[in-house]
Design a protein around this motif. Structure first.
Motif, PDB file in Angstrom:
ATOM      1  N   VAL A  39      68.607  -4.980  24.330  1.00  0.00           N
ATOM      2  CA  VAL A  39      68.066  -3.697  23.864  1.00  0.00           C
ATOM      3  C   VAL A  39      68.930  -2.586  24.449  1.00  0.00           C
ATOM      4  O   VAL A  39      69.140  -2.529  25.670  1.00  0.00           O
ATOM      5  CB  VAL A  39      66.601  -3.510  24.318  1.00  0.00           C
ATOM      6  N   THR A  40      69.443  -1.712  23.588  1.00  0.00           N
ATOM      7  CA  THR A  40      70.304  -0.631  24.104  1.00  0.00           C
ATOM      8  C   THR A  40      69.740   0.759  23.829  1.00  0.00           C
ATOM      9  O   THR A  40      70.177   1.746  24.420  1.00  0.00           O
ATOM     10  CB  THR A  40      71.707  -0.711  23.488  1.00  0.00           C
ATOM     11  N   LYS A  41      68.800   0.843  22.915  1.00  0.00           N
ATOM     12  CA  LYS A  41      68.210   2.153  22.661  1.00  0.00           C
ATOM     13  C   LYS A  41      66.850   1.983  21.965  1.00  0.00           C
ATOM     14  O   LYS A  41      66.694   1.104  21.114  1.00  0.00           O
ATOM     15  CB  LYS A  41      69.127   3.008  21.786  1.00  0.00           C
ATOM     16  N   VAL A  42      65.918   2.819  22.355  1.00  0.00           N
ATOM     17  CA  VAL A  42      64.610   2.824  21.692  1.00  0.00           C
ATOM     18  C   VAL A  42      64.304   4.260  21.290  1.00  0.00           C
ATOM     19  O   VAL A  42      64.348   5.165  22.125  1.00  0.00           O
ATOM     20  CB  VAL A  42      63.493   2.305  22.633  1.00  0.00           C
ATOM     21  N   THR A  43      64.049   4.457  20.017  1.00  0.00           N
ATOM     22  CA  THR A  43      63.690   5.788  19.536  1.00  0.00           C
ATOM     23  C   THR A  43      62.227   5.765  19.097  1.00  0.00           C
ATOM     24  O   THR A  43      61.855   5.019  18.185  1.00  0.00           O
ATOM     25  CB  THR A  43      64.586   6.208  18.354  1.00  0.00           C
ATOM     26  N   GLU A  44      61.414   6.553  19.799  1.00  0.00           N
ATOM     27  CA  GLU A  44      59.986   6.576  19.486  1.00  0.00           C
ATOM     28  C   GLU A  44      59.701   7.609  18.405  1.00  0.00           C
ATOM     29  O   GLU A  44      60.019   8.786  18.560  1.00  0.00           O
ATOM     30  CB  GLU A  44      59.187   6.907  20.748  1.00  0.00           C
ATOM     31  N   ASP A  83      58.496   2.449  16.645  1.00  0.00           N
ATOM     32  CA  ASP A  83      59.683   2.523  17.507  1.00  0.00           C
ATOM     33  C   ASP A  83      60.876   1.907  16.779  1.00  0.00           C
ATOM     34  O   ASP A  83      60.792   0.769  16.296  1.00  0.00           O
ATOM     35  CB  ASP A  83      59.454   1.733  18.805  1.00  0.00           C
ATOM     36  N   ARG A 118      55.264  -2.958  20.177  1.00  0.00           N
ATOM     37  CA  ARG A 118      55.910  -1.957  21.040  1.00  0.00           C
ATOM     38  C   ARG A 118      55.662  -2.291  22.512  1.00  0.00           C
ATOM     39  O   ARG A 118      56.528  -2.106  23.361  1.00  0.00           O
ATOM     40  CB  ARG A 118      55.388  -0.563  20.692  1.00  0.00           C
ATOM     41  N   LYS A 119      54.483  -2.819  22.771  1.00  0.00           N
ATOM     42  CA  LYS A 119      54.167  -3.227  24.148  1.00  0.00           C
ATOM     43  C   LYS A 119      55.058  -4.404  24.562  1.00  0.00           C
ATOM     44  O   LYS A 119      55.630  -4.404  25.658  1.00  0.00           O
ATOM     45  CB  LYS A 119      52.684  -3.613  24.237  1.00  0.00           C
ATOM     46  N   GLY A 130      58.465  -3.433  25.417  1.00  0.00           N
ATOM     47  CA  GLY A 130      58.518  -2.831  26.753  1.00  0.00           C
ATOM     48  C   GLY A 130      58.668  -3.893  27.831  1.00  0.00           C
ATOM     49  O   GLY A 130      59.474  -3.755  28.756  1.00  0.00           O
ATOM     50  N   SER A 131      57.910  -4.972  27.699  1.00  0.00           N
ATOM     51  CA  SER A 131      57.997  -6.054  28.688  1.00  0.00           C
ATOM     52  C   SER A 131      59.365  -6.729  28.634  1.00  0.00           C
ATOM     53  O   SER A 131      59.942  -7.071  29.675  1.00  0.00           O
ATOM     54  CB  SER A 131      56.895  -7.089  28.426  1.00  0.00           C
ATOM     55  N   LEU A 143      62.120  -5.345  27.685  1.00  0.00           N
ATOM     56  CA  LEU A 143      63.101  -4.393  28.220  1.00  0.00           C
ATOM     57  C   LEU A 143      63.055  -4.368  29.753  1.00  0.00           C
ATOM     58  O   LEU A 143      64.103  -4.349  30.418  1.00  0.00           O
ATOM     59  CB  LEU A 143      62.802  -3.006  27.652  1.00  0.00           C
ATOM     60  N   ILE A 144      61.851  -4.384  30.307  1.00  0.00           N
ATOM     61  CA  ILE A 144      61.738  -4.379  31.771  1.00  0.00           C
ATOM     62  C   ILE A 144      62.368  -5.654  32.350  1.00  0.00           C
ATOM     63  O   ILE A 144      63.100  -5.609  33.342  1.00  0.00           O
ATOM     64  CB  ILE A 144      60.262  -4.228  32.186  1.00  0.00           C
ATOM     65  N   LEU A 169      66.101  -5.227  32.242  1.00  0.00           N
ATOM     66  CA  LEU A 169      66.599  -4.322  33.281  1.00  0.00           C
ATOM     67  C   LEU A 169      66.552  -4.985  34.659  1.00  0.00           C
ATOM     68  O   LEU A 169      67.466  -4.809  35.475  1.00  0.00           O
ATOM     69  CB  LEU A 169      65.772  -3.027  33.296  1.00  0.00           C
TER      70      LEU A 169
END
Lengths: 82, 423
Positions: A24-29, A34, A60-61, A64-65, A67-68, A71
């Motif tokens: 994932v390199t970008k998220v636009t809300e 998203d 979307r949730k 997020g997981s 992506l975390i 990272l």
């Protein structure tokens, strides 16, 4: 279609991209969901891009997981190198 | 038996149950009667500028079969001469030296006025003072009560004036009729308060009579807003208590007030950071002897929990109260219906179908008997079905394994910004 089934499709798509080596390199809300940009570098050095719009709250949730976790993995690899 | 004694900023009490400043603490006769019944302390009905009260003062709010779920009053502070009150306070303290006797005060926001009343009240031997910055009706029209209590600068100034003269601990009683009660709580601390108490009553109009079109209550055909209290306000009070208890600048003990009717309510207030509780409506509804059940109930609860004193309970739930943005979005519960005990009233199905997430299905078994089943994949765990179910224990909200590690909204926002996000 129940939102659960809709979410399962989004989750499968995310998992499929991650399994193929995308990050994932970008998220636009946006108000409609998203927009997520995934990138990977192929064997010949070409940058490959995939884009996905996530409509469900669970999707979307989940992103997020994912992506975390991504990272944290990046941070761990940087720490182990340094 | 657990030790129920409390110490609120130096004010010692044989138990955490005090009567709040209100009609039940209007006279020496009443307070002495309350102490005889077992109350650990009392805050004497507010003394200050003399007032004249109306007749028709209270309104009750009944919900279904529950009488006095809420209670409203338009009564003002004590209308008896200060000297009469002081004589009775002196006598009461002499008779009950080990009980906490605090006196509520309210005067116009002038330094000299506060100094005068503090000196006169302390001279009769009280254990502490409570500054009434909360009463929402009548007195507020004259710049006192909540009119003072809604302005942090006035709270701080008046508290500091009282502290200039006071020899006993000063409790500042806060109004809930404000957007953020921690603003006035912090102001009280900055003014030198030894403790705060909350909440005072909430602005309210109890109703309109559909025959006469008068307000409830009405005084010769007219009404005015009053102060709302009783069991219905407990969740509001608990929330405001929690906000103050976790605020880093609210560094003084808290006396919890607002809808406390049973020992269980009191235990919740203690867990959420109150050092003790003050009660009014429940005593007005059921009489002073309700304190017996409160003492027994709390004592038994402490014993069951293996706690030796009430102090061990205070504040234990404060760290469990946080901001919405710090809640785990991956935590998941779903509803499960016990078909053996379900009476098939379908209330859960209707509630879910009409107003929630349409995930409770109606089925027939092989014998043609109806049953309800939750489609767990679509259940968002909102709790509505278990709330509307008329039979206790039929619908359970059960934890299911999360799909991912715990993740809060704030953590998600941080992660999105780390990779670059826009909107």
């Amino acid at each position: 279609m129940s939102s659960w089934h809709e979410y399962m499709k989004e989750k499968a798509t995310i998992n499929d991209l991650i399994a193929k080596g995308y990050r994932v390199t970008k998220v636009t809300e946006l108000l409609d969901g998203d927009d997520v940009r995934f990138e990977r570098v192929s064997g010949d050095g070409t940058l490959e891009i995939e884009e996905l719009r996530l409509l469900t709250a669970d999707g979307r949730k989940y992103l997020g997981s994912v992506l975390i976790a991504q990272l944290r993995a990046s941070s761990a690899s940087v720490s182990s190198v340094s | 038996m657990a030790d129920l004694r409390t110490d609120l900023a130096g004010i010692r009490s044989p138990n955490p149950f005090w009567l709040a400043s209100a009609p039940p603490t209007n006279t020496g006769y009443q307070v002495q009667r309350a102490f005889d019944a077992g109350w650990g302390g009392a805050v004497w009905k507010t003394l200050g500028s003399l007032v004249i009260n109306t007749t028709s003062r209270y309104g009750g709010y009944n919900i279904g079969n529950q009488r006095v779920a809420g209670f409203n009053n338009i009564e003002l502070i004590s209308d008896r001469p200060l000297e009469v009150n002081l004589k009775e306070i002196y006598e009461t303290k002499k008779m009950f030296p080990n009980h906490a006797l605090v006196v509520s005060l309210m005067v116009e926001p002038k330094r000299e006025a506060w100094h005068e009343i503090v000196k006169r009240v302390e001279a009769v031997g009280v254990d502490g003072l409570e500054l009434n910055f909360g009463c929402p009706h009548g007195m507020a029209e004259r710049g006192m009560g909540s009119a003072s209590g809604q302005v942090p600068a006035l709270v701080e100034a008046q508290t500091s004036w009282v502290k200039e003269a006071a020899q006993t601990p000063v409790i500042v009683k806060l109004t809930p009729n404000i957007t953020d009660i921690t603003a006035t709580a912090v102001a009280a601390v900055q003014g030198g308060a030894d403790a705060i108490s909350l909440i005072n009553t909430i602005n309210s109009l109890m109703g309109v009579d559909l025959d006469s079109w008068n307000t409830i209550p009405q005084v010769a055909g007219k009404g005015a807003h009053g102060g709302y209290c009783g069991p219905a306000v407990k969740p509001i009070a608990l929330s405001m208590l929690a906000e103050c208890a976790r605020h880093p600048q609210v560094t003084v003990p808290i006396s919890g007030i607002g809808g406390v009717s049973t020992w269980k309510d009191a235990a919740e207030f203690l867990l959420m950071g109150a050092t003790g509780v003050q009660v009014c409506t429940a005593a007005m509804h059921h009489g002073f002897r309700i304190v017996e059940d409160m003492i027994d109930g709390l004592s038994n609860y402490l014993d069951e929990k293996g706690l030796t004193s009430v102090d061990e309970l205070i504040g234990k739930s404060v760290s469990k109260y946080t901001n919405w943005g710090d809640l785990d979005l991956n935590y998941r519960i779903v509803a499960r219906i016990n078909t053996e005990t379900c009476i098939n009233c379908n209330k859960c199905h209707i509630a879910c179908e009409d107003t929630s997430h349409q995930c409770i299905e109606r089925h027939m078994d092989v014998e043609g008997k109806p049953y309800l089943k939750v489609r767990e994949d679509d259940c968002v765990g909102c709790n509505l079905c278990s709330i509307v179910c008329p039979v206790d224990g039929v619908i359970s909200m059960v934890e299911v394994p999360p799909e991912a590690q715990p993740m809060t909204w704030n953590e998600r926002v941080k992660a999105l910004s780390a990779v670059g996000s826009g909107n």
